[in-house]
Design a protein around this motif. Structure first.
Motif, mmCIF file in Angstrom:
data_model
loop_
_atom_site.group_PDB
_atom_site.id
_atom_site.type_symbol
_atom_site.label_atom_id
_atom_site.label_comp_id
_atom_site.label_asym_id
_atom_site.label_seq_id
_atom_site.Cartn_x
_atom_site.Cartn_y
_atom_site.Cartn_z
ATOM 1 N N TRP A 231 6.508 -11.464 13.629
ATOM 2 C CA TRP A 231 5.533 -12.036 14.543
ATOM 3 C C TRP A 231 4.727 -13.071 13.780
ATOM 4 O O TRP A 231 4.143 -12.759 12.737
ATOM 5 C CB TRP A 231 4.620 -10.944 15.095
ATOM 6 C CG TRP A 231 3.677 -11.477 16.110
ATOM 7 C CD1 TRP A 231 2.373 -11.814 15.915
ATOM 8 C CD2 TRP A 231 3.967 -11.786 17.463
ATOM 9 N NE1 TRP A 231 1.831 -12.305 17.070
ATOM 10 C CE2 TRP A 231 2.796 -12.306 18.045
ATOM 11 C CE3 TRP A 231 5.112 -11.682 18.249
ATOM 12 C CZ2 TRP A 231 2.732 -12.708 19.366
ATOM 13 C CZ3 TRP A 231 5.049 -12.075 19.560
ATOM 14 C CH2 TRP A 231 3.857 -12.582 20.107
ATOM 15 N N THR A 232 4.699 -14.300 14.263
ATOM 16 C CA THR A 232 3.990 -15.361 13.559
ATOM 17 C C THR A 232 2.644 -15.696 14.192
ATOM 18 O O THR A 232 1.888 -16.485 13.643
ATOM 19 C CB THR A 232 4.844 -16.646 13.486
ATOM 20 O OG1 THR A 232 5.157 -17.064 14.811
ATOM 21 C CG2 THR A 232 6.116 -16.385 12.688
ATOM 22 N N GLY A 233 2.368 -15.099 15.339
ATOM 23 C CA GLY A 233 1.080 -15.322 15.976
ATOM 24 C C GLY A 233 0.012 -14.429 15.370
ATOM 25 O O GLY A 233 0.194 -13.806 14.328
ATOM 26 N N THR A 234 -1.102 -14.332 16.046
ATOM 27 C CA THR A 234 -2.232 -13.524 15.606
ATOM 28 C C THR A 234 -1.984 -12.056 15.931
ATOM 29 O O THR A 234 -1.439 -11.734 16.987
ATOM 30 C CB THR A 234 -3.524 -14.001 16.316
ATOM 31 O OG1 THR A 234 -3.689 -15.389 16.038
ATOM 32 C CG2 THR A 234 -4.738 -13.232 15.840
ATOM 33 N N LEU A 235 -2.395 -11.179 15.028
ATOM 34 C CA LEU A 235 -2.297 -9.738 15.236
ATOM 35 C C LEU A 235 -3.697 -9.149 15.325
ATOM 36 O O LEU A 235 -4.556 -9.435 14.492
ATOM 37 C CB LEU A 235 -1.530 -9.075 14.085
ATOM 38 C CG LEU A 235 -0.063 -9.467 13.965
ATOM 39 C CD1 LEU A 235 0.505 -9.000 12.638
ATOM 40 C CD2 LEU A 235 0.729 -8.884 15.125
ATOM 41 N N GLU B 3 -10.132 -5.872 16.617
ATOM 42 C CA GLU B 3 -10.234 -6.174 15.192
ATOM 43 C C GLU B 3 -8.972 -6.894 14.725
ATOM 44 O O GLU B 3 -7.875 -6.341 14.828
ATOM 45 C CB GLU B 3 -10.431 -4.892 14.383
ATOM 46 C CG GLU B 3 -11.721 -4.177 14.699
ATOM 47 C CD GLU B 3 -11.958 -2.966 13.804
ATOM 48 O OE1 GLU B 3 -11.254 -2.808 12.782
ATOM 49 O OE2 GLU B 3 -12.848 -2.181 14.146
ATOM 50 N N PRO B 4 -9.101 -8.101 14.203
ATOM 51 C CA PRO B 4 -7.937 -8.801 13.652
ATOM 52 C C PRO B 4 -7.317 -7.991 12.502
ATOM 53 O O PRO B 4 -8.031 -7.324 11.755
ATOM 54 C CB PRO B 4 -8.516 -10.119 13.138
ATOM 55 C CG PRO B 4 -9.801 -10.290 13.883
ATOM 56 C CD PRO B 4 -10.321 -8.898 14.121
ATOM 57 N N THR B 5 -5.994 -8.049 12.386
ATOM 58 C CA THR B 5 -5.286 -7.344 11.313
ATOM 59 C C THR B 5 -4.415 -8.335 10.537
ATOM 60 O O THR B 5 -3.187 -8.213 10.526
ATOM 61 C CB THR B 5 -4.442 -6.183 11.875
ATOM 62 O OG1 THR B 5 -3.473 -6.724 12.783
ATOM 63 C CG2 THR B 5 -5.298 -5.159 12.587
ATOM 64 N N PRO B 6 -5.037 -9.300 9.864
ATOM 65 C CA PRO B 6 -4.257 -10.335 9.168
ATOM 66 C C PRO B 6 -3.382 -9.791 8.040
ATOM 67 O O PRO B 6 -2.370 -10.404 7.698
ATOM 68 C CB PRO B 6 -5.328 -11.294 8.639
ATOM 69 C CG PRO B 6 -6.576 -10.479 8.559
ATOM 70 C CD PRO B 6 -6.482 -9.480 9.682
#
Length: 170
Positions: free
Chosen positions: A125-129, A138-141
């Motif tokens: 997955w290359t988008g935002t997680l 909560e973002p999970t970069p």
């Protein structure tokens, strides 16, 4: 087999296999994540469990709505049975389960398993997680590169949101 159809001995054998393969990296939460769905299990000629994957239902938000996703958990092959095609056979059965019961598949790949999934058409997955938590979204970069999908084209820049659960969100 569905988790409900596994005997206590089969569940013990499964936990033993997962502990053998993942060691301290496999928590009680990780084991819980693998329960409640369909298990693909491979045994050797003596009936010993040597391969496993579970497909559990999860809700992931993508493109404006929550989707029913076949989330793959606890993919493992016994160390002495690795590199013999067992992981591929297990993942072929996983694909059949996802196609018949879910909108798409998703998983979080370990470094060791990544090439197995890539060979079978899974894409990172290359988008935002993002993960839903008691604190909100909560973002999970740190999960970028490990979360993979199958059967869903990844549109650059799109967001994938994981439903709430204990332990690792992905």
């Amino acid at each position: 087999m569905h988790t409900a159809d596994l005997s206590s001995a089969a569940l013990s054998d499964l936990r033993r296999l997962l502990d053998e393969v993942f060691g301290d990296d496999f928590s009680d939460d990780d084991f819980d994540h693998a329960l409640g769905g369909i298990h693909v299990m491979a045994e050797d000629t003596e009936g010993r469990l040597i391969g496993h994957a579970a497909v559990v239902a999860r809700r992931l938000h993508h493109a404006g709505r929550w989707r029913r996703v076949g989330y793959v958990e606890a993919v493992a092959v016994a160390p002495d049975a690795q590199r013999n095609g067992i992981g591929g056979l297990v993942m072929d059965d996983v694909a059949a389960i996802i196609v018949t019961g879910y909108e798409f598949g998703a998983l979080s790949a370990s470094d060791a398993g990544r090439s197995l999934y890539l060979r079978r058409g899974w894409v990172p997955w290359t988008g935002t997680l993002v993960a839903l938590s008691v604190a909100g979204l909560e973002p999970t970069p740190d999960d970028r590169g490990s979360v993979m999908v199958w059967g869903l084209p990844d549109a650059p820049g799109q967001t994938l949101i994981a439903d709430m659960r204990d332990g690792d969100p992905w």
